[in-house]
Design a protein around this motif. Structure first.
Motif, PDB file in Angstrom:
ATOM      1  N   SER A 166       0.861  -1.197   0.000  1.00 25.52           N
ATOM      2  CA  SER A 166       0.000   0.000   0.000  1.00 25.52           C
ATOM      3  C   SER A 166       0.890   1.238   0.000  1.00 25.52           C
ATOM      4  CB  SER A 166      -0.886   0.014   1.255  1.00 25.52           C
ATOM      5  OG  SER A 166      -1.789  -1.070   1.230  1.00 25.52           O
ATOM      6  N   ASP A 167       0.421   2.297  -0.655  1.00 26.07           N
ATOM      7  CA  ASP A 167       1.225   3.524  -0.719  1.00 26.07           C
ATOM      8  C   ASP A 167       1.178   4.299   0.579  1.00 26.07           C
ATOM      9  OD1 ASP A 167       2.026   3.698  -3.746  1.00 26.07           O
ATOM     10  OD2 ASP A 167      -0.024   2.942  -3.628  1.00 26.07           O
ATOM     11  N   ALA A 168       0.105   4.164   1.325  1.00 30.84           N
ATOM     12  CA  ALA A 168       0.014   4.757   2.664  1.00 30.84           C
ATOM     13  C   ALA A 168      -0.862   3.842   3.505  1.00 30.84           C
ATOM     14  CB  ALA A 168      -0.587   6.157   2.606  1.00 30.84           C
ATOM     15  N   VAL A 169      -0.510   3.751   4.786  1.00 35.32           N
ATOM     16  CA  VAL A 169      -1.274   2.876   5.683  1.00 35.32           C
ATOM     17  C   VAL A 169      -1.642   3.673   6.926  1.00 35.32           C
ATOM     18  CG1 VAL A 169      -1.247   0.729   7.024  1.00 35.32           C
ATOM     19  CG2 VAL A 169      -0.004   0.852   4.852  1.00 35.32           C
ATOM     20  N   THR A 170      -2.888   3.558   7.340  1.00 34.92           N
ATOM     21  CA  THR A 170      -3.293   4.170   8.606  1.00 34.92           C
ATOM     22  C   THR A 170      -3.845   3.076   9.516  1.00 34.92           C
ATOM     23  OG1 THR A 170      -5.616   4.685   8.130  1.00 34.92           O
ATOM     24  CG2 THR A 170      -3.985   6.260   7.323  1.00 34.92           C
ATOM     25  N   ALA A 171      -3.746   3.336  10.826  1.00 32.75           N
ATOM     26  CA  ALA A 171      -4.344   2.440  11.827  1.00 32.75           C
ATOM     27  C   ALA A 171      -5.198   3.309  12.732  1.00 32.75           C
ATOM     28  CB  ALA A 171      -3.252   1.739  12.632  1.00 32.75           C
ATOM     29  N   VAL A 172      -6.247   2.718  13.295  1.00 33.95           N
ATOM     30  CA  VAL A 172      -7.201   3.547  14.044  1.00 33.95           C
ATOM     31  C   VAL A 172      -6.744   3.864  15.467  1.00 33.95           C
ATOM     32  CG1 VAL A 172      -9.190   2.862  12.641  1.00 33.95           C
ATOM     33  CG2 VAL A 172      -8.611   1.542  14.698  1.00 33.95           C
ATOM     34  N   ALA A 216      -2.893   3.933  18.194  1.00 35.82           N
ATOM     35  CA  ALA A 216      -1.458   3.640  18.348  1.00 35.82           C
ATOM     36  C   ALA A 216      -1.283   2.186  18.748  1.00 35.82           C
ATOM     37  CB  ALA A 216      -0.865   4.571  19.396  1.00 35.82           C
ATOM     38  N   SER A 217      -2.219   1.695  19.550  1.00 36.70           N
ATOM     39  CA  SER A 217      -2.148   0.292  19.978  1.00 36.70           C
ATOM     40  C   SER A 217      -2.204  -0.648  18.777  1.00 36.70           C
ATOM     41  CB  SER A 217      -3.313   0.022  20.938  1.00 36.70           C
ATOM     42  OG  SER A 217      -3.664  -1.314  20.939  1.00 36.70           O
ATOM     43  N   LEU A 218      -3.095  -0.356  17.842  1.00 39.23           N
ATOM     44  CA  LEU A 218      -3.198  -1.214  16.648  1.00 39.23           C
ATOM     45  C   LEU A 218      -1.963  -1.077  15.766  1.00 39.23           C
ATOM     46  CD1 LEU A 218      -4.697  -3.181  14.810  1.00 39.23           C
ATOM     47  CD2 LEU A 218      -5.872  -1.235  13.776  1.00 39.23           C
ATOM     48  N   ARG A 219      -1.451   0.156  15.651  1.00 34.96           N
ATOM     49  CA  ARG A 219      -0.223   0.350  14.859  1.00 34.96           C
ATOM     50  C   ARG A 219       0.901  -0.529  15.422  1.00 34.96           C
ATOM     51  NH1 ARG A 219       2.239   5.731  16.246  1.00 34.96           N
ATOM     52  NH2 ARG A 219       2.585   4.472  18.099  1.00 34.96           N
ATOM     53  N   ASP A 220       1.062  -0.496  16.731  1.00 37.85           N
ATOM     54  CA  ASP A 220       2.144  -1.264  17.356  1.00 37.85           C
ATOM     55  C   ASP A 220       1.915  -2.769  17.203  1.00 37.85           C
ATOM     56  OD1 ASP A 220       3.042   1.220  18.007  1.00 37.85           O
ATOM     57  OD2 ASP A 220       2.532   1.099  20.145  1.00 37.85           O
ATOM     58  N   ALA A 236       8.389  -3.721  10.798  1.00 38.29           N
ATOM     59  CA  ALA A 236       9.122  -2.651  11.478  1.00 38.29           C
ATOM     60  C   ALA A 236       9.427  -1.448  10.583  1.00 38.29           C
ATOM     61  CB  ALA A 236      10.399  -3.204  12.077  1.00 38.29           C
ATOM     62  N   GLY A 237       9.710  -1.670   9.298  1.00 33.74           N
ATOM     63  CA  GLY A 237      10.118  -0.549   8.452  1.00 33.74           C
ATOM     64  C   GLY A 237       8.954   0.217   7.839  1.00 33.74           C
ATOM     65  N   LYS A 238       7.747  -0.265   8.013  1.00 37.42           N
ATOM     66  CA  LYS A 238       6.604   0.337   7.295  1.00 37.42           C
ATOM     67  C   LYS A 238       6.007   1.488   8.097  1.00 37.42           C
ATOM     68  CE  LYS A 238       3.548   0.384   3.957  1.00 37.42           C
ATOM     69  NZ  LYS A 238       3.900   0.638   2.550  1.00 37.42           N
ATOM     70  N   ALA A 239       5.832   2.651   7.433  1.00 32.19           N
ATOM     71  CA  ALA A 239       5.217   3.796   8.117  1.00 32.19           C
ATOM     72  C   ALA A 239       3.709   3.557   8.245  1.00 32.19           C
ATOM     73  CB  ALA A 239       5.479   5.065   7.316  1.00 32.19           C
ATOM     74  N   ILE A 240       3.206   3.621   9.451  1.00 30.12           N
ATOM     75  CA  ILE A 240       1.757   3.482   9.683  1.00 30.12           C
ATOM     76  C   ILE A 240       1.315   4.675  10.512  1.00 30.12           C
ATOM     77  CG2 ILE A 240      -0.074   2.054  10.688  1.00 30.12           C
ATOM     78  CD1 ILE A 240       1.679  -0.399  10.266  1.00 30.12           C
ATOM     79  N   GLU A 241       0.430   5.466   9.936  1.00 33.00           N
ATOM     80  CA  GLU A 241      -0.014   6.693  10.614  1.00 33.00           C
ATOM     81  C   GLU A 241      -1.297   6.413  11.393  1.00 33.00           C
ATOM     82  OE1 GLU A 241      -1.283  11.232   9.361  1.00 33.00           O
ATOM     83  OE2 GLU A 241      -0.045  10.039   8.024  1.00 33.00           O
ATOM     84  N   VAL A 242      -1.384   6.974  12.588  1.00 35.66           N
ATOM     85  CA  VAL A 242      -2.599   6.780  13.385  1.00 35.66           C
ATOM     86  C   VAL A 242      -3.631   7.843  13.009  1.00 35.66           C
ATOM     87  CG1 VAL A 242      -3.572   6.742  15.714  1.00 35.66           C
ATOM     88  CG2 VAL A 242      -1.312   5.736  15.287  1.00 35.66           C
ATOM     89  N   VAL A 243      -4.757   7.385  12.494  1.00 41.61           N
ATOM     90  CA  VAL A 243      -5.899   8.280  12.236  1.00 41.61           C
ATOM     91  C   VAL A 243      -7.098   7.641  12.951  1.00 41.61           C
ATOM     92  CG1 VAL A 243      -7.356   9.410  10.517  1.00 41.61           C
ATOM     93  CG2 VAL A 243      -4.964   8.901   9.970  1.00 41.61           C
ATOM     94  N   TYR A 287      -7.499  12.424   6.760  1.00 41.88           N
ATOM     95  CA  TYR A 287      -7.524  11.451   5.648  1.00 41.88           C
ATOM     96  C   TYR A 287      -7.193  12.134   4.320  1.00 41.88           C
ATOM     97  CZ  TYR A 287      -9.242   7.398   8.252  1.00 41.88           C
ATOM     98  OH  TYR A 287      -9.336   6.321   9.107  1.00 41.88           O
ATOM     99  N   ARG A 288      -7.719  13.350   4.136  1.00 44.54           N
ATOM    100  CA  ARG A 288      -7.408  14.078   2.888  1.00 44.54           C
ATOM    101  C   ARG A 288      -5.899  14.306   2.758  1.00 44.54           C
ATOM    102  NH1 ARG A 288     -12.235  17.288   3.149  1.00 44.54           N
ATOM    103  NH2 ARG A 288     -13.631  16.605   1.490  1.00 44.54           N
TER     104      ARG A 288
END
Ligand code: GMT
Length: 377
Positions: A143-149, A151-155, A164-171, A364-365
Motif C-alpha cells: 500500500s502507498d500509505a497505511v493508517t491504523a485507528v 497507536a495500539s493497533l499500529r504497534d 518494522a520498516g513500514k510507516a503506519i499513521e494513526v488516524v 484522511y485528505r
C-alpha cells in the motif's frame, strides 16, 4: 479528488467508518465511489457525488468458494478506469487491501495509489492467522500509505506482522458532534426505561471478542443494587447464547434485545452507562459514540480503549474479565449523580474536541494527498 472506497457493508466499525468518511468526503466536494458486496448500512446516496458499486462474485460449479477477492479487484480496476479515480482507499486489510494492490498492479502503467486503513481484527484476530498472514502482510507492505485507528493497533501490526520498516499513521475513528445535538431533544434511550430506572447500554456485533456475557453479568450485579434495565443493541453469533443465559437467570424482563439499530444516537442519548468489556478492541467506536452522547463508559483496559476512554475522567477501565471490578465501577457512577454529571460532560467534551468528524476527515485528505504525491514520484 475522485476516490474509491472499499469496505464491508454489514454492522461493524470498519464499514461505519468507511461509510461516514465516504459521505463526508462527498459532502466536502470529492467524488466518491463505494465498493462492497451490498449497500453499506449507513450509506445514504442522496449526494450526487456519491456512487455505489456492488461487487458480484460470479458462481461456477467448480467453485466451492467463489473468489470474492478477485471479483473485488476486477471491480476496482473497472471503476478506477471508467471513473478515472485518483486513489483507492481500502478499509480492512483482508481482502480489501490485497484486492486494491492487485488492482493497482493490473492498472500499470497507470497505477492508482492505494491507501489502506487497518481496523483491528483484520490484523489481530484473522489477518495474523497463518492461512492469511503472508497476503495480509503483502497488502499492507504494497500500500502507498497505511493508517491504523489507534497507536495500539499500529504497534500490534508492526509486531505481529513483522512490519518494522513500514510507516503506519494513526488516524482515529471519529464522530459527528451534530448527531448528538439533534438527538438530545428526543427521548432517546429513555424510551426503553421505566421511571426511576438506570439504563445501561451495550452495542456490538455479538462476536465472542465482545464478551457480551460479561455485560450481562455486570448488569446483574448492578440490578441487584438498584432499579436498572439493560439495552443490548446489535446482533451476531453470541446472541442466542446470551438470550438463553438471560432466560435461565430470570433476567428477560430487564434485558432488552434490540437487534441491529442503525440510528445509534437514539439508543445512546439519555442512557446512564455504556459497557464494553471486550477481549480486545483496536479502538472502540461504539464507546466513542457513547461518550459523544454524554454517556460515561465502563470498559476493559484492552487494545486501543485507553486511547478513547479516559480512566477516572469519562469512564472506568478494568482488566479483561474483571466483572466484579466493572460492576463496582458502574455502581460508583450510578450512585453518585455529581460524579456521573462530571464524567458525562467530560466525555462529550473529549469526544467532540479530539475526535470530531471535520478534523479527522481532513487528516484522511492529507494522507490521500501524500500518497498521490509519492506515487507520482
Ligand atoms: O468490532 C468489530 O468486531 C468490528 C470491527 C470491524 O472491523 O468492523 O471493528 C473494528 O474496527 C472499528 C472501526 O475502526 C474499531 O472501532 C473496533 O474497535 C474494531 N474492533 C475490534 O478491534 C474488535
Amino acid at each position: 479528488m475522485r476516490i474509491g472506497i472499499s469496505c464491508y457493508p454489514t454492522y461493524g466499525g470498519s464499514g461505519i467508518v468507511a461509510t461516514e468518511l465516504a459521505m463526508a468526503l462527498a459532502a466536502g466536494g470529492d467524488e466518491v465511489h463505494v465498493l462492497s458486496y451490498a449497500l453499506p448500512t449507513r450509506l445514504s446516496l442522496v449526494n450526487p457525488r456519491l456512487f455505489f458499486h456492488e461487487v458480484v462474485a460470479a458462481h461456477y460449479p467448480l467453485f466451492e468458494y467463489p473468489p470474492w477477492s478477485l471479483a473485488l479487484a476486477s471491480t476496482m480496476v473497472d471503476v478506477c478506469h471508467h471513473h478515472r479515480l485518483d486513489l483507492l482507499h481500502a478499509h480492512y486489510a483482508l481482502p480489501n487491501a490485497v484486492s486494491a494492490v492487485l488492482a493497482k498492479k493490473i492498472l500499470a502503467p497507470h497505477p492508482v495509489p492505494v491507501v489502506t486503513t487497518l481496523h483491528g481484527t483484520d490484523v489481530t484476530l484473522i489477518g495474523n492467522d497463518p492461512s492469511y498472514l503472508p497476503t495480509t502482510r503483502w497488502g499492507i507492505l504494497e500500500s502507498d500509505a497505511v493508517t491504523a485507528v489507534s497507536a495500539s493497533l499500529r504497534d500490534a501490526t508492526v509486531d505481529q506482522l513483522c512490519l518494522a520498516g513500514k510507516a503506519i499513521e494513526v488516524v482515529p475513528n471519529f464522530i459527528d458532534p451534530e448527531r448528538y445535538e439533534q438527538a438530545r431533544h428526543h427521548p432517546g434511550a429513555r424510551r426503553w426505561a421505566r421511571e426511576g430506572e438506570k439504563l445501561l447500554v451495550h452495542i456490538s456485533n455479538f462476536r465472542p471478542v465482545k464478551r457480551v456475557l460479561d455485560v450481562v453479568k455486570v448488569f446483574a450485579q448492578v440490578a441487584a443494587r438498584l432499579p436498572a434495565r439493560l439495552l443490548l443493541v446489535g446482533d451476531g453469533p453470541e446472541r442466542a447464547r446470551i438470550e438463553q443465559h438471560c432466560r435461565e437467570h430470570g433476567d428477560c424482563d430487564r434485558v432488552v434485545f434490540l437487534g441491529n439499530f442503525p440510528v445509534i444516537e437514539e439508543v445512546l442519548v439519555g442512557a446512564d452507562l455504556f459497557l464494553l468489556p471486550s477481549e480486545t478492541e483496536s479502538f472502540g467506536l461504539s464507546a466513542l459514540e457513547a461518550l459523544s452522547c454524554a454517556v460515561p463508559v465502563v470498559a476493559s483496559r484492552a487494545g486501543g480503549l485507553p486511547e478513547v476512554v479516559v480512566d477516572g475522567e469519562n469512564g472506568f477501565l478494568r482488566p479483561v474479565g474483571d466483572v466484579d471490578g466493572m460492576a463496582a465501577a458502574a455502581l460508583s457512577l450510578l450512585t453518585d449523580p455529581e460524579r456521573h454529571r462530571r464524567f458525562a460532560a467530560h466525555g462529550r467534551q473529549w469526544a467532540t474536541t479530539r475526535f470530531a468528524k471535520a478534523a479527522i476527515v481532513e487528516r484522511y485528505r492529507e494522507v490521500y494527498a501524500r500518497a498521490i504525491a509519492a506515487a507520482r514520484g
